[in-house]
Design a protein around this motif. Structure first.
Motif, PDB file in Angstrom:
ATOM      1  N   UNK A  14     -76.612 -52.256 -22.301  1.00 21.77           N
ATOM      2  CA  UNK A  14     -76.260 -53.626 -21.833  1.00 21.77           C
ATOM      3  C   UNK A  14     -76.962 -54.084 -20.388  1.00 21.77           C
ATOM      4  N   UNK A  15     -76.912 -53.054 -19.550  1.00 24.53           N
ATOM      5  CA  UNK A  15     -77.113 -53.135 -18.259  1.00 24.53           C
ATOM      6  C   UNK A  15     -78.806 -53.122 -18.170  1.00 24.53           C
ATOM      7  N   UNK A  16     -79.595 -52.540 -19.046  1.00 19.51           N
ATOM      8  CA  UNK A  16     -80.976 -52.486 -19.144  1.00 19.51           C
ATOM      9  C   UNK A  16     -81.346 -53.818 -19.473  1.00 19.51           C
ATOM     10  N   UNK A  17     -80.972 -54.295 -20.561  1.00 23.59           N
ATOM     11  CA  UNK A  17     -81.242 -55.743 -21.082  1.00 23.59           C
ATOM     12  C   UNK A  17     -80.802 -56.682 -20.170  1.00 23.59           C
ATOM     13  N   UNK A  18     -79.944 -56.796 -19.495  1.00 25.64           N
ATOM     14  CA  UNK A  18     -79.382 -57.584 -18.538  1.00 25.64           C
ATOM     15  C   UNK A  18     -80.195 -57.566 -17.304  1.00 25.64           C
ATOM     16  N   UNK A  19     -80.854 -56.320 -17.115  1.00 26.10           N
ATOM     17  CA  UNK A  19     -81.744 -56.320 -15.805  1.00 26.10           C
ATOM     18  C   UNK A  19     -83.069 -57.051 -16.115  1.00 26.10           C
ATOM     19  N   UNK A  20     -83.371 -56.659 -17.268  1.00 28.38           N
ATOM     20  CA  UNK A  20     -84.612 -57.384 -17.868  1.00 28.38           C
ATOM     21  C   UNK A  20     -84.874 -58.727 -17.653  1.00 28.38           C
ATOM     22  N   UNK A  21     -83.701 -59.385 -18.340  1.00 26.24           N
ATOM     23  CA  UNK A  21     -83.526 -60.826 -18.357  1.00 26.24           C
ATOM     24  C   UNK A  21     -83.243 -61.637 -17.040  1.00 26.24           C
TER      25      UNK A  21
END
Length: 129
Positions: A14-21
């Protein structure tokens, strides 16, 4: 601890996807840095929990057919008293005050904090597991 590691892997994802977005749509570096640090911390916890699961195997709490009496007996070693928590707390406080009041207090705080952490690490070093 397998299920807990899956939980923290989900948090890391979740944090990885949120950081990319967030990094794609925002030009603000502080939020991106916080998301990356959150990803790294949850990944570290997931890795630790998975490693413990591989080393120790399945726990009684993970089994549906486990009985209460199987968990009886000593669970872990809990020391009666220790001087290291107050020493570590005092070192952390002195280090924090040293950031405000000067380098001399910061250096003293680092020394006290180092002694407290070393006490945590080596206090029961000779104890059999």
């Amino acid at each position: 601890m397998r299920y807990e590691s899956f939980l923290f892997c989900g948090m890391a994802l979740f944090f990885a996807i949120t950081a990319v977005i967030y990094g794609w749509f925002s030009m603000e570096p502080a939020g991106l840095a916080a998301l990356i640090v959150s990803f790294l911390m949850s990944s570290l916890i997931a890795f630790f929990l998975w490693t413990q699961h591989v080393r120790r195997g399945e726990r009684l709490q993970d089994r549906k057919d486990a009985q209460t009496y199987e968990a009886s007996g000593p669970l872990a070693f809990f020391p009666a008293r220790s001087y290291t928590p107050p020493l570590t707390a005092a070192g952390a406080a002195l280090t924090g005050l040293g950031v405000v009041f000067g380098l001399w207090l910061f250096v003293i705080g680092i020394g006290v904090l180092g002694a407290g952490v070393a006490g945590f690490v080596f206090q029961y070093n000779s104890r059999e597991a």
